[in-house]
Design a protein around this motif. Structure first.
Motif, PDB file in Angstrom:
ATOM      1  N   PRO A 110      27.712  40.848  56.181  1.00  0.00           N
ATOM      2  CA  PRO A 110      28.908  41.660  56.394  1.00  0.00           C
ATOM      3  C   PRO A 110      29.886  41.553  55.226  1.00  0.00           C
ATOM      4  O   PRO A 110      29.787  40.667  54.394  1.00  0.00           O
ATOM      5  N   GLU A 111      30.820  42.477  55.209  1.00  0.00           N
ATOM      6  CA  GLU A 111      31.922  42.436  54.255  1.00  0.00           C
ATOM      7  C   GLU A 111      31.437  42.320  52.805  1.00  0.00           C
ATOM      8  O   GLU A 111      31.720  41.362  52.098  1.00  0.00           O
ATOM      9  N   LEU A 112      30.671  43.321  52.386  1.00  0.00           N
ATOM     10  CA  LEU A 112      30.170  43.316  51.016  1.00  0.00           C
ATOM     11  C   LEU A 112      31.314  43.563  50.041  1.00  0.00           C
ATOM     12  O   LEU A 112      32.188  44.397  50.289  1.00  0.00           O
ATOM     13  N   PRO A 113      31.320  42.871  48.888  1.00  0.00           N
ATOM     14  CA  PRO A 113      32.343  43.139  47.865  1.00  0.00           C
ATOM     15  C   PRO A 113      32.197  44.572  47.352  1.00  0.00           C
ATOM     16  O   PRO A 113      31.099  45.119  47.298  1.00  0.00           O
ATOM     17  N   ASP A 114      33.323  45.200  46.992  1.00  0.00           N
ATOM     18  CA  ASP A 114      33.280  46.574  46.497  1.00  0.00           C
ATOM     19  C   ASP A 114      32.507  46.676  45.182  1.00  0.00           C
ATOM     20  O   ASP A 114      31.826  47.654  44.933  1.00  0.00           O
ATOM     21  N   SER A 115      32.652  45.692  44.311  1.00  0.00           N
ATOM     22  CA  SER A 115      31.971  45.703  43.022  1.00  0.00           C
ATOM     23  C   SER A 115      31.921  44.276  42.485  1.00  0.00           C
ATOM     24  O   SER A 115      32.600  43.379  43.000  1.00  0.00           O
ATOM     25  N   LEU A 116      31.132  44.089  41.441  1.00  0.00           N
ATOM     26  CA  LEU A 116      31.041  42.769  40.820  1.00  0.00           C
ATOM     27  C   LEU A 116      32.382  42.355  40.231  1.00  0.00           C
ATOM     28  O   LEU A 116      32.784  41.192  40.336  1.00  0.00           O
ATOM     29  N   LEU A 117      33.082  43.303  39.606  1.00  0.00           N
ATOM     30  CA  LEU A 117      34.379  42.978  39.021  1.00  0.00           C
ATOM     31  C   LEU A 117      35.373  42.538  40.099  1.00  0.00           C
ATOM     32  O   LEU A 117      36.126  41.580  39.914  1.00  0.00           O
ATOM     33  N   GLU A 118      35.364  43.254  41.238  1.00  0.00           N
ATOM     34  CA  GLU A 118      36.248  42.871  42.333  1.00  0.00           C
ATOM     35  C   GLU A 118      35.860  41.496  42.874  1.00  0.00           C
ATOM     36  O   GLU A 118      36.722  40.693  43.249  1.00  0.00           O
ATOM     37  N   ALA A 119      34.563  41.221  42.918  1.00  0.00           N
ATOM     38  CA  ALA A 119      34.101  39.913  43.382  1.00  0.00           C
ATOM     39  C   ALA A 119      34.582  38.813  42.451  1.00  0.00           C
ATOM     40  O   ALA A 119      35.013  37.741  42.896  1.00  0.00           O
ATOM     41  N   CYS A 120      34.528  39.082  41.139  1.00  0.00           N
ATOM     42  CA  CYS A 120      35.008  38.089  40.162  1.00  0.00           C
ATOM     43  C   CYS A 120      36.511  37.864  40.315  1.00  0.00           C
ATOM     44  O   CYS A 120      36.977  36.719  40.259  1.00  0.00           O
ATOM     45  N   LEU A 121      37.255  38.949  40.520  1.00  0.00           N
ATOM     46  CA  LEU A 121      38.688  38.811  40.731  1.00  0.00           C
ATOM     47  C   LEU A 121      38.982  37.996  41.986  1.00  0.00           C
ATOM     48  O   LEU A 121      39.938  37.216  42.036  1.00  0.00           O
ATOM     49  N   GLY A 122      38.140  38.179  43.013  1.00  0.00           N
ATOM     50  CA  GLY A 122      38.301  37.406  44.234  1.00  0.00           C
ATOM     51  C   GLY A 122      38.122  35.923  43.994  1.00  0.00           C
ATOM     52  O   GLY A 122      38.845  35.090  44.560  1.00  0.00           O
ATOM     53  N   VAL A 123      37.159  35.564  43.142  1.00  0.00           N
ATOM     54  CA  VAL A 123      36.946  34.154  42.804  1.00  0.00           C
ATOM     55  C   VAL A 123      38.160  33.601  42.072  1.00  0.00           C
ATOM     56  O   VAL A 123      38.637  32.493  42.367  1.00  0.00           O
ATOM     57  N   PHE A 124      38.666  34.364  41.098  1.00  0.00           N
ATOM     58  CA  PHE A 124      39.869  33.929  40.377  1.00  0.00           C
ATOM     59  C   PHE A 124      41.020  33.706  41.353  1.00  0.00           C
ATOM     60  O   PHE A 124      41.757  32.723  41.234  1.00  0.00           O
ATOM     61  N   ALA A 125      41.178  34.633  42.324  1.00  0.00           N
ATOM     62  CA  ALA A 125      42.271  34.520  43.290  1.00  0.00           C
ATOM     63  C   ALA A 125      42.118  33.261  44.143  1.00  0.00           C
ATOM     64  O   ALA A 125      43.091  32.552  44.417  1.00  0.00           O
ATOM     65  N   GLN A 126      40.889  32.967  44.555  1.00  0.00           N
ATOM     66  CA  GLN A 126      40.642  31.777  45.362  1.00  0.00           C
ATOM     67  C   GLN A 126      40.985  30.502  44.595  1.00  0.00           C
ATOM     68  O   GLN A 126      41.373  29.498  45.194  1.00  0.00           O
ATOM     69  N   LEU A 127      40.830  30.556  43.283  1.00  0.00           N
ATOM     70  CA  LEU A 127      41.102  29.381  42.448  1.00  0.00           C
ATOM     71  C   LEU A 127      42.551  29.337  41.963  1.00  0.00           C
ATOM     72  O   LEU A 127      42.900  28.492  41.130  1.00  0.00           O
ATOM     73  N   GLY A 128      43.382  30.252  42.468  1.00  0.00           N
ATOM     74  CA  GLY A 128      44.785  30.248  42.075  1.00  0.00           C
ATOM     75  C   GLY A 128      45.080  31.076  40.844  1.00  0.00           C
ATOM     76  O   GLY A 128      46.099  30.860  40.176  1.00  0.00           O
ATOM     77  N   ASP A 129      44.205  32.019  40.515  1.00  0.00           N
ATOM     78  CA  ASP A 129      44.372  32.899  39.349  1.00  0.00           C
ATOM     79  C   ASP A 129      44.594  32.129  38.050  1.00  0.00           C
ATOM     80  O   ASP A 129      45.603  32.325  37.345  1.00  0.00           O
ATOM     81  N   PRO A 130      43.665  31.232  37.683  1.00  0.00           N
ATOM     82  CA  PRO A 130      43.785  30.540  36.391  1.00  0.00           C
ATOM     83  C   PRO A 130      43.554  31.526  35.250  1.00  0.00           C
ATOM     84  O   PRO A 130      43.033  32.626  35.459  1.00  0.00           O
ATOM     85  N   TYR A 131      43.941  31.155  34.031  1.00  0.00           N
ATOM     86  CA  TYR A 131      43.757  32.070  32.910  1.00  0.00           C
ATOM     87  C   TYR A 131      42.294  32.206  32.508  1.00  0.00           C
ATOM     88  O   TYR A 131      41.924  33.152  31.818  1.00  0.00           O
ATOM     89  N   ALA A 132      41.441  31.258  32.935  1.00  0.00           N
ATOM     90  CA  ALA A 132      40.008  31.345  32.618  1.00  0.00           C
ATOM     91  C   ALA A 132      39.223  30.535  33.638  1.00  0.00           C
ATOM     92  O   ALA A 132      39.731  29.584  34.232  1.00  0.00           O
ATOM     93  N   VAL A 133      37.973  30.935  33.841  1.00  0.00           N
ATOM     94  CA  VAL A 133      37.046  30.221  34.729  1.00  0.00           C
ATOM     95  C   VAL A 133      35.731  30.048  33.983  1.00  0.00           C
ATOM     96  O   VAL A 133      35.231  30.996  33.368  1.00  0.00           O
ATOM     97  N   ALA A 134      35.179  28.841  34.018  1.00  0.00           N
ATOM     98  CA  ALA A 134      33.908  28.581  33.349  1.00  0.00           C
ATOM     99  C   ALA A 134      32.817  29.467  33.934  1.00  0.00           C
ATOM    100  O   ALA A 134      32.785  29.725  35.142  1.00  0.00           O
ATOM    101  N   SER A 135      31.917  29.923  33.081  1.00  0.00           N
ATOM    102  CA  SER A 135      30.821  30.785  33.522  1.00  0.00           C
ATOM    103  C   SER A 135      30.027  30.124  34.641  1.00  0.00           C
ATOM    104  O   SER A 135      29.684  30.762  35.639  1.00  0.00           O
ATOM    105  N   ALA A 136      29.743  28.835  34.489  1.00  0.00           N
ATOM    106  CA  ALA A 136      28.962  28.127  35.508  1.00  0.00           C
ATOM    107  C   ALA A 136      29.704  28.086  36.837  1.00  0.00           C
ATOM    108  O   ALA A 136      29.100  28.271  37.908  1.00  0.00           O
ATOM    109  N   ASP A 137      31.028  27.865  36.802  1.00  0.00           N
ATOM    110  CA  ASP A 137      31.817  27.801  38.036  1.00  0.00           C
ATOM    111  C   ASP A 137      31.901  29.177  38.694  1.00  0.00           C
ATOM    112  O   ASP A 137      31.861  29.288  39.932  1.00  0.00           O
TER     113      ASP A 137
END
Length: 203
Positions: A110-137
């Motif tokens: 359920p609840e598929l992400p709209d796009s990969l970019l939106e999914a990536c933004l969601g990860v950044f948001a979950q992490l507190g919107d840091p200026y960068a996130v490691a590729s592995a993370d």
């Protein structure tokens, strides 16, 4: 080499056969194996280049190290896929994780992400919107999402190499960035991600 390629598609057209539907698990295994082969070729090329140049420059040695790390990651991803039960096979056996027959609402997330970019933004948001996130993370977080990220790769089949391929058309590349926790890793910046989505980079 992608599959089915031109020759296989041509053979299917000549015989008049109906192209069979790709099994996502089998496709992921094939793609992972191709990734391992590509890493092996790149690693051997980098090593040969360093040998021809004598001891090799620092850049050549770094390239060899990066290629070796990518090979370790690709090999590990292939091992994970080989050890995973194949769900929803075409023999209509009950699906192990959900206990349903093929054709039912099997393995539907359920609840598929709209796009990969939106999914990536969601990860950044979950992490507190840091200026960068490691590729592995970023890959680790995206692998928990349902649905298909792109090129028939589900989010839980993503690797760093596959994520790089999917984000490349948006002009996104990893850069060596010192993260808030002090680690220096190949990372994606929030600014580049917002630029790719057309969002406000000053927000």
């Amino acid at each position: 080499m992608p599959f089915p390629n031109f020759i296989d598609s041509f053979a299917t057209n000549i015989t008049g056969a109906t192209p069979p539907e790709t099994n996502p698990q089998h496709r992921a295994l094939l793609d992972a194996f191709i990734d391992v082969q590509n890493c092996d070729r790149r690693l051997l090329t980098d090593i040969a280049t360093a040998i021809e140049a004598g001891k090799g420059t620092a850049q050549q040695l770094e390239a060899c190290a990066d290629a070796l790390i990518e090979r370790f990651v690709a090999g590990y991803e292939l091992s994970l896929l080989l050890s995973t039960d194949c769900c929803c096979a075409q023999d209509a056996e009950p699906c192990a994780p959900c206990g349903l027959e093929q054709g039912e609402e099997c393995c539907q997330d359920p609840e598929l992400p709209d796009s990969l970019l939106e999914a990536c933004l969601g990860v950044f948001a979950q992490l507190g919107d840091p200026y960068a996130v490691a590729s592995a993370d970023l890959v680790d977080a995206l692998r928990d999402l349902p649905g298909v990220a792109g090129k028939d790769w589900r989010y839980n089949d993503l690797t760093q190499a596959r994520l790089a391929q999917l984000l490349a058309p948006y002009g996104m590349r990893t850069r060596d960035i010192t993260l808030p926790d002090g680690r220096r890793r190949k990372s994606y910046s929030r600014e580049a991600l917002l630029t790719a989505t057309g969002g406000c980079t000053s927000c």
